[in-house]
Design an enzyme around this catalytic site. Structure first.
Site, PDB file in Angstrom:
ATOM      1  N   LYS A  49       0.842  -1.197   0.000  1.00  0.00           N
ATOM      2  CA  LYS A  49       0.000   0.000   0.000  1.00  0.00           C
ATOM      3  C   LYS A  49       0.878   1.248   0.000  1.00  0.00           C
ATOM      4  O   LYS A  49       0.603   2.214  -0.716  1.00  0.00           O
ATOM      5  CB  LYS A  49      -0.930  -0.007   1.229  1.00  0.00           C
ATOM      6  N   GLN A  93      -5.219  -1.608   9.676  1.00  0.00           N
ATOM      7  CA  GLN A  93      -4.878  -2.862   9.010  1.00  0.00           C
ATOM      8  C   GLN A  93      -5.454  -4.038   9.799  1.00  0.00           C
ATOM      9  O   GLN A  93      -5.177  -4.212  10.981  1.00  0.00           O
ATOM     10  CB  GLN A  93      -3.340  -2.977   8.892  1.00  0.00           C
ATOM     11  N   ASP A 116     -11.541   2.298   3.838  1.00  0.00           N
ATOM     12  CA  ASP A 116     -11.881   0.876   3.718  1.00  0.00           C
ATOM     13  C   ASP A 116     -13.396   0.668   3.666  1.00  0.00           C
ATOM     14  O   ASP A 116     -13.871  -0.457   3.479  1.00  0.00           O
ATOM     15  CB  ASP A 116     -11.309   0.090   4.907  1.00  0.00           C
TER      16      ASP A 116
END
Ligand code: NAP
Length: 277
Positions: A49, A93, A116
């Protein structure tokens, strides 16, 4: 074979588009990632990422805690990032180490920075078909189908997997495209009854070779979201060798949905920037 869906190629095009937007509009979006504990797979994902962000001109900050940190301190850090106007996207994460309440922590993220798409507000807006930040992997799946001109209207789509991260958001996105859905999960009996009827089969179960040639019909479009590590080899949930002989289109693993997830994260960071500015 000309029935391969090339996720790497499509993802590169998306990245180039994002880079162009950032350059032309002279903007500097920023993503902050919170990682708790040492998880080798997460380390790799976070590294990817970071590289993807820096390549297109998105600033990147990693805030890494060891797993002895308290939930409250993680929450305080998210609140600090919510208030930091230089940060446009916040991502925790997953998975978090055992003992951390993922739902509670994620829902501290300001929904306009939730790249997200996992906060209650974004999940609710997705169900209501309001514009919102959509989870990256389901978004990547839909972008691949669109790129390859797979019209979903009135098609029988079978989805294997109903996780909050992949399956459930896909249900909404597929309904929005007027697909007729069957959804299978670990308690479904004889999933072949459903997979066999599918014009489009999307599999996100986390079981290598779950879908074999006898379970699909001729001409099916197959999207394999699964990533399973067997030794040093990455495999999807679909027996690619057998199923690709019947499929009109199929994603490989690796090189299918995986690269699209990262590209869609970049898209979401730019979208979040624009919502905030
Ligand atoms: P998850 O949270 O473990 O969910 C798996 C889903 O599959 C659950 O709904 C489960 O049913 C269902 N399932 C499990 N075994 C099954 C079986 N034998 N038959 C039918 N359904 C079954 O996993 P996830 O986060 O959705 O991820 C799924 C896979 O996609 C994993 O391999 C993951 O590594 C991969 N993934 C890839 C990307 C990417 O970028 N390509 C991104 C995210 C995830 P229940 O609900 O009944 O438990």
């Amino acid at each position: 074979m000309n029935n391969i869906i090339d996720g790497t190629k499509v993802s590169i095009e998306i990245r180039q588009e994002i880079k162009k937007i950032i350059e032309e509009e002279n903007i500097t979006p920023k993503l902050a990632v919170i990682q708790v504990g040492d998880n080798k797979a997460s380390d790799v994902y976070v590294r990817n990422k970071k590289k993807a962000c820096l390549d297109v001109g998105i600033n990147f900050e990693l805030i890494k805690f060891n797993d002895t940190i308290s939930e409250d301190l993680v929450i305080n850090e998210i609140k600090r990032l919510n208030n930091d106007i230089s940060v446009n996207g916040i991502l925790v994460q997953l998975p978090l180490p055992t003992g951390f309440d993922e739902g509670k922590i994620i829902n501290v993220i300001d929904p306009v920075k939730d790249v997200d798409g996992l906060t209650y507000q974004n999940v609710g807006n997705l169900v209501l078909e309001n514009d919102c930040l959509v989870p990256c992997t389901p978004l990547g799946v839909m972008q691949l189908l669109k790129y390859y001109n797979v019209d979903l209207t009135s098609k029988n789509v079978c989805l294997v997997g109903r996780s909050n991260l992949v399956g459930k958001p896909l249900i909404q996105l597929l309904l929005k495209e007027n697909a007729t859905l069957s959804i299978c999960h670990s308690k479904s009996l004889d999933i072949k009854n459903y997979t066999k009827n599918a014009d489009v089969l999307i599999v996100a179960a986390g079981h290598p070779n779950l879908i074999t040639k006898d379970m699909v019909k001729e001409g099916v479009v197959v999207i394999d979201v699964g990533i399973n590590k067997e030794g040093n080899v990455l495999k999807g949930d679909v027996d690619f060798e057998g199923v690709s002989k019947k499929a009109s289109l199929i994603t490989p693993v690796p090189g299918g949905v995986g690269p699209m997830t990262v590209a869609c994260l970049l898209k979401n960071v730019v979208k979040a920037y624009k919502i905030q500015n």
